[in-house]
Design a protein around this motif. Structure first.
Motif, mmCIF file in Angstrom:
data_model
loop_
_atom_site.group_PDB
_atom_site.id
_atom_site.type_symbol
_atom_site.label_atom_id
_atom_site.label_comp_id
_atom_site.label_asym_id
_atom_site.label_seq_id
_atom_site.Cartn_x
_atom_site.Cartn_y
_atom_site.Cartn_z
ATOM 1 N N GLU A 150 -4.831 -2.735 -5.702
ATOM 2 C CA GLU A 150 -4.916 -1.425 -5.081
ATOM 3 C C GLU A 150 -4.937 -0.317 -6.140
ATOM 4 O O GLU A 150 -5.722 0.629 -6.064
ATOM 5 N N ALA A 153 -7.416 -3.978 0.852
ATOM 6 C CA ALA A 153 -6.876 -2.724 1.362
ATOM 7 C C ALA A 153 -5.378 -2.678 1.078
ATOM 8 O O ALA A 153 -4.820 -1.648 0.747
ATOM 9 N N ARG A 154 -4.740 -3.827 1.242
ATOM 10 C CA ARG A 154 -3.310 -3.899 0.942
ATOM 11 C C ARG A 154 -3.092 -4.961 -0.106
ATOM 12 O O ARG A 154 -3.364 -6.141 0.120
ATOM 13 N N ASP A 159 -0.497 -6.370 -1.132
ATOM 14 C CA ASP A 159 0.519 -7.384 -0.905
ATOM 15 C C ASP A 159 0.206 -8.316 0.251
ATOM 16 O O ASP A 159 0.963 -9.228 0.520
ATOM 17 N N ASP A 160 -0.872 -8.044 0.978
ATOM 18 C CA ASP A 160 -1.001 -8.791 2.214
ATOM 19 C C ASP A 160 -1.595 -10.172 2.010
ATOM 20 O O ASP A 160 -2.697 -10.350 1.505
ATOM 21 N N LEU A 161 -0.824 -11.136 2.457
ATOM 22 C CA LEU A 161 -1.163 -12.532 2.267
ATOM 23 C C LEU A 161 -2.497 -12.894 2.918
ATOM 24 O O LEU A 161 -3.376 -13.483 2.303
ATOM 25 N N ALA A 198 -4.929 -10.999 3.971
ATOM 26 C CA ALA A 198 -6.078 -10.293 3.415
ATOM 27 C C ALA A 198 -6.546 -10.984 2.139
ATOM 28 O O ALA A 198 -7.742 -11.078 1.865
ATOM 29 N N PHE A 201 5.702 -15.276 -1.716
ATOM 30 C CA PHE A 201 4.305 -14.909 -1.549
ATOM 31 C C PHE A 201 3.398 -15.825 -2.386
ATOM 32 O O PHE A 201 2.377 -16.341 -1.922
ATOM 33 N N ASP A 259 -4.329 -9.849 9.544
ATOM 34 C CA ASP A 259 -5.501 -9.372 8.808
ATOM 35 C C ASP A 259 -6.596 -10.422 8.762
ATOM 36 O O ASP A 259 -7.776 -10.101 8.720
ATOM 37 N N GLY A 260 -6.185 -11.681 8.749
ATOM 38 C CA GLY A 260 -7.178 -12.734 8.663
ATOM 39 C C GLY A 260 -7.966 -12.872 9.962
ATOM 40 O O GLY A 260 -7.453 -12.601 11.040
ATOM 41 N N LEU A 306 0.435 -19.981 8.563
ATOM 42 C CA LEU A 306 1.196 -18.863 7.987
ATOM 43 C C LEU A 306 1.889 -18.057 9.081
ATOM 44 O O LEU A 306 3.043 -17.658 8.957
ATOM 45 N N GLU A 331 6.623 -11.581 5.804
ATOM 46 C CA GLU A 331 5.200 -11.958 5.826
ATOM 47 C C GLU A 331 4.865 -13.151 4.961
ATOM 48 O O GLU A 331 3.937 -13.886 5.258
ATOM 49 N N ALA A 332 5.623 -13.354 3.888
ATOM 50 C CA ALA A 332 5.274 -14.471 3.008
ATOM 51 C C ALA A 332 6.263 -15.614 3.116
ATOM 52 O O ALA A 332 6.257 -16.513 2.303
ATOM 53 N N ALA A 390 -1.556 1.303 7.133
ATOM 54 C CA ALA A 390 -0.916 1.876 5.956
ATOM 55 C C ALA A 390 -1.538 1.234 4.735
ATOM 56 O O ALA A 390 -2.065 0.137 4.803
ATOM 57 N N ARG A 391 -1.444 1.918 3.618
ATOM 58 C CA ARG A 391 -2.068 1.382 2.412
ATOM 59 C C ARG A 391 -1.285 0.205 1.879
ATOM 60 O O ARG A 391 -1.813 -0.878 1.705
ATOM 61 N N GLY A 392 0.008 0.415 1.659
ATOM 62 C CA GLY A 392 0.850 -0.732 1.346
ATOM 63 C C GLY A 392 1.393 -1.186 2.680
ATOM 64 O O GLY A 392 1.312 -0.447 3.651
ATOM 65 N N HIS A 393 1.942 -2.388 2.774
ATOM 66 C CA HIS A 393 2.458 -2.777 4.072
ATOM 67 C C HIS A 393 3.779 -2.058 4.330
ATOM 68 O O HIS A 393 4.538 -1.755 3.418
#
Lengths: 335, 264, 410
Positions: A89, A108-109, A111-113, A115, A134, C107-108, C122, C262-263, C378-381
């Motif tokens: 990012e 876009a993010r 940290d998002d797994l 994505a 992660f 997102d996936g 996941l 999330e992870a 949001a840009r970061g989660h």
């Protein structure tokens, strides 16, 4: 009493079950390889071991996702651009040279797994403090994750260039990037001899909090190549110190390099307005954009720009890789 | 609650002393004997140590001396067994949570049940009976804090009855009740005593003591000043000595429940 | 009413010497004792509805019924049993909806057949971990609120949450700074953080138990927990300030303190599962003790409750549950406070009903909060703890203001 005994026994069973359950599937993990020291020599090892002890094969990775802002621009120099399918990012949105990644199917993010997995990477590059959970999730899908470690300026950038060169099996291109980088730094170094360096330090101010950046970090490198003698390091500070106003007044630097908008904040602060840098003859230099926080290749541009302001008579030519130089602001004395 | 009045010796305390933590001794050697079938009144001025003595018998305050029930030392019993021996109705309850009345009464069965177990038919029957005898059955689903003071007192009494303990201790149960409720409460206590229970009740109103209590224990400054049949204890001389007031044998108001053929 | 033949004081428990029409209960009740002069068992439990109509002039009963009317939803379910069934129905529907939404949203792109299994796997773990963290926190909230007889207590009051956070931070900073790469073969690297949390929580628990000793009262427990929390927060602040000299480590510490699942994967799930599920099941053995504690410690003791034992085990199980929750979800705020509070009007204050309902309710709350995490642009989660706080705090304020306006605040 009976009930208490039962509860105690249940607690013991629960803890045993938790331990068993949590460690149960760890047997299927790959055994860790022996440590292979990354070397600049042309002979490329079969595998590399990252700072977390994870073994990753070197190879012609076709879909690389980089979450490491230092690796992003280096990879553009090493591989075909379409093989870099995702960048951090920071590199795309915040860095002044983010335009280089504008066509990237970027994240876009960061940290998002999901994505990241949606980009179907065959290699993910991380930095030292990515969450271990992660990383584990990505590895579970069969994708290797390589941690490039810390990002602390010229030394770590050179190391990153070499590691990446081996990881993607392009040591020749990596050597070229490295020498180009070091040559430009050497030119900057040569234009200001040590005895001509002016004293100063790097500082950022958030509210009342004063953060420095000195020896052991990219800020020390930026100051050095800009022709500034780091007085914070001279006073014994290391890494990213948090200054008290007293400590800063004790150093009393005549020159301060800081971020956009922070000069006014610094020199109007009631406890700091007496600093020499805010007086007649003192200087506060704001580095716009995010060059100041780029510990990688962008360090050259930041150092060049600052050097032009600090040593205008010594800087030989306008460097081709400092697009933001005209935005550098110089503040004179504050009333 | 079906103890034979003759086979047991009831509740007995010998030389009970209670000291508040870091404070003065509040109960200084009290001997009390309450037999099955009788209602014993514990009286005395404020600060005489009546409530403290009661709490010591229940086991809520550490005390020296012995407390026995039918010869068994209560201090040797587990918390559960002690609760099955002695039921206690506090002066005020700390219950402010909206617990339904039936659940409050059901807590009286605590010492009879195992964790996890659901109430048995026997448990339910006891709770039903306790609620009926204190006339709170129709309040069963009401949250406890929404009840009036008199209703709350009756629920607490029902809880004490549900423990099936042979000894019932009540701490100023009538202080918040109107005259009719006072009479009704004493009717319940009398019924219990008649069925073989031992009842010890802390009271303030001497007229009430005279009317409803078999024997009285007059305390002052942590010691027993007089004990015996109510008429002897609530008499001009001891009352003057302990309370510093003259007892008027005649005059004043009196009241009783209406005698509509149902008796009291 | 038929006069009672057997008068006097010789009646026997449960004998019936008179009957009364239920509609005349109100008038009959006061005379019942006098009429019968002995214990009397009603032939059958009296339906609530009849009782309500039998008290038209009762201000409390009246207030109750108009309140129920104002509640709207509860109108349909005026009777406690119906209300409990309604609550469970809603909880189970919300749980099922959360599971479906949690599997579908992300997102996936699930239409990509090559990635579908990966995404679903996941999301399953994510769902499981979110549910466990929420269930543990809400169940811990019920226990600690019962222990302190205060519906405003939260599991963090014992200091174990702060202890767990501190343990996590110690692992993040010390391990990352000094011991990178040196972990035993049998321990998955991703479990270092959760294990650090657990050790921190247990250490905090040991400290708490040794400070309060055996005979301490609730206030001592409360103060000790508070002081320990402050101490751990200060130590955590010390670590954060050391870590903030290192930009990325500082970010990692902050991210951890704000929580997220999330992870989180299978290891986390298996680590927390026995602690949360079995822990809550065993904690159920104390629900009647906690009901008794609602009446105060003296009264509880007078009916046979071993108050010291209840306190000890309520603390231990709360600590276990919160430790597990922090280990897999970080600091997820407001769950332990808001979930039991929201459920009490439906299932009542009795712990044997409240604890299982809060267990499921907490899972539902955090599962949906985690879905919201994926939906908020949001840009970061957005951290999970931020979402639960943003949702939980206003809900809690609403419940609080409603309760206080109706004078129900205990």
């Amino acid at each position: 009493m009976k009930l208490q005994l039962f509860n105690g026994a249940a607690l013991a069973v629960i803890l045993a079950l938790a331990t068993w359950g949590a460690t149960r599937s760890s047997e299927s993990q790959e055994p860790r390889g022996t440590v292979v020291v990354a070397s600049p020599l042309p002979g490329i090892p079969e595998t590399l071991v990252d700072v977390r002890g994870q073994t990753v094969k070197t190879g012609d990775y076709q879909r690389i996702v980089s979450l490491n802002s230092v690796a992003d621009p280096i990879l553009l120099e090493l591989i075909e651009p379409n093989r870099l399918v995702g960048v951090s990012e920071y590199s795309r949105s915040q860095h002044p040279e983010g335009f280089r990644f504008a066509d990237r199917p970027a994240l876009a993010r960061a940290d998002d797994l999901e994505a990241i997995l949606a980009l179907k990477p065959d290699l993910v590059l991380a930095s030292k403090f990515a969450d271990e959970a992660f990383m584990a999730r990505i590895r579970e899908g069969g994708t290797p994750v390589f941690d490039l470690g810390e990002m602390r300026g010229v030394g770590s950038t050179v190391l990153t260039i070499r590691i990446l060169g081996q990881l993607v099996r392009q040591p020749a291109r990596a050597a070229h990037v490295e020498s180009d980088y070091l040559l430009r730094l050497a030119a900057l170094d040569a234009s200001v001899p040590d005895e001509a360096e002016v004293p100063g330090l790097y500082l950022s101010i958030y509210g009342d909090s004063l953060f420095g950046g000195t020896s052991g970090t990219s800020y020390a490198d930026m100051l050095h190549y800009a022709g500034i003698h780091d007085v914070a390091a001279e006073h014994g500070y290391t890494e990213w110190p948090k200054f008290s106003p007293e400590q800063l007044l004790a150093i009393d630097p005549p020159l301060v390099v800081t971020q956009s908008g922070m000069a006014t904040l610094l020199c109007t602060h009631s406890t700091l307005r007496d600093l020499a840098c805010c007086q007649q003859g003192g200087r506060v230099i704001e580095v716009p954009g995010k060059y100041h926080s780029d510990p990688g290749l962008g360090l050259v541009a930041a150092a060049t720009a600052v050097q032009q302001l600090v040593h205008p008579e010594r800087t030989p030519t306008a460097p081709e890789r400092a697009p933001s130089v005209q935005h550098l602001v110089e503040h004179g004395a504050f009333p | 609650m079906s103890h034979s009045p003759h086979s047991s010796t009831g509740l007995r305390t010998r030389g009970v002393r209670v000291r508040h933590r870091n404070g003065p001794e509040v109960v200084r050697g009290v001997d009390l004997h309450a037999r099955p079938g009788e209602v014993v009144g514990l009286i005395g001025p404020n600060g005489a140590g009546k409530s403290t003595l009661l709490k010591a018998i229940v086991g809520l305050l550490p005390s020296t001396g012995t407390v026995t029930l039918d010869g068994v030392d209560l201090d040797q019993l587990s918390a559960r067994d002690r609760a099955r021996s002695v039921a206690y109705v506090p002066q005020r309850t700390a219950l402010t949570a909206p617990l339904p009345v039936r659940s409050v009464v059901d807590l009286g069965r605590f010492a009879h049940r195992e964790p996890w177990s659901r109430p048995t038919a026997h448990d339910r029957a006891i709770v039903d009976a306790a609620m009926a005898s204190t006339r709170v059955t129709e309040l069963a689903e009401r949250p406890f804090p929404t009840l009036s003071g008199g209703e709350q007192q009756r629920v607490l009494l029902a809880r004490a009855l549900a423990t099936e303990a042979p000894v019932l201790l009540l701490d100023e149960p009538t202080s918040a009740l109107d005259v009719r409720q006072v009479l009704l409460l004493h009717a319940v206590l009398r019924t219990l005593a008649d069925q073989g229970s031992t009842v010890v009740v802390v009271l303030h109103d001497l007229a009430e003591v005279r009317a409803h209590v078999d024997r009285a224990l007059l305390m002052k400054d942590g010691v027993v000043h007089a004990t015996g049949p109510t008429a002897e204890v609530v008499a001009p001389k001891p009352v003057r000595a302990v309370y510093g007031v003259e007892l008027l044998e005649k005059g004043g108001l009196g009241y009783r429940l209406p005698s509509d053929g149902s008796g009291s | 009413m038929r006069p009672c033949a057997a008068t006097g004081r010789s009646g026997r428990l449960g004998s019936q010497c008179c009957t009364s029409s239920r509609t005349h209960l109100n008038q009959a009740a006061d005379n019942m004792l006098l009429v019968c002069g002995q214990y009397r068992v009603f032939p059958a439990p009296i339906p609530t509805a009849v009782v309500r109509t039998a008290h038209p002039e009762d201000p409390f009963g009246h207030a109750l019924s108009s309140r129920a009317r104002a509640r709207g939803l509860l109108l349909l379910a005026g009777r406690p049993m119906n209300r409990i069934k309604l609550a469970w129905g809603m909880l189970l529907i919300a749980l099922a909806g959360g599971v479906v939404a949690g599997l579908l949203i992300g997102d996936g792109d699930l239409s990509d057949p090559s990635m579908r299994d990966t995404y679903l796997r996941l999301r399953t773990w994510r769902l499981g971990n979110a549910g466990l963290a929420g269930a543990a926190l809400a169940a811990g909230g019920v226990l600690v609120q019962g222990l302190f007889r205060n519906p405003l207590a939260s599991p963090s009051i014992l200091g174990t949450t702060a202890g767990a956070s501190l343990g996590g931070m110690v692992v993040l900073t010390v391990w990352n700074a000094l011991l990178v790469g040196t972990i035993p073969e049998w321990l998955p690297a991703e479990l270092l953080l959760p294990v650090g949390c657990l050790l921190g929580a247990w250490l905090a628990l040991l400290l708490l138990m040794s400070v309060i000793g055996r005979g301490a009262n609730v206030i001592t427990v409360l103060l000790t927990g508070f002081i320990l929390s402050s101490l751990f927060l200060s130590l955590g602040g010390l670590l954060t300030s050391m870590a903030s000299e290192d930009f990325e480590l500082g970010r990692a510490v902050v991210a951890f303190t704000l929580g997220g699942v999330e992870a989180k994967g299978a290891h986390h799930l298996y680590l927390a599962l026995p602690m949360v599920v079995l822990g809550t099941a065993v904690a159920m053995s104390w629900t009647r003790h906690l009901d008794a504690l609602l009446t105060g410690e003296d009264e509880a003791r007078s009916i046979g409750v071993d108050v010291v034992a209840v306190r000890r085990w309520a603390i231990i199980w709360t600590a276990t549950l919160t430790a597990a929750a922090v280990a897999i979800g970080g600091n997820v705020s407001f769950v332990g406070l808001v979930v039991p509070h929201a459920l009490r009007p439906f299932v009542g204050v009795e712990h044997r009903r409240l604890l299982p309902a809060a267990f499921v309710g907490g899972a539902v709350f955090v599962i949906w909060a985690d879905i919201l995490v994926r939906l908020v642009p949001a840009r970061g989660h957005v951290p999970l703890g931020v979402v639960t706080g943003l949702v939980g705090a206003p809900v809690f304020l609403f419940l609080l203001s409603r309760a206080s306006r109706q004078g129900r605040l205990a």
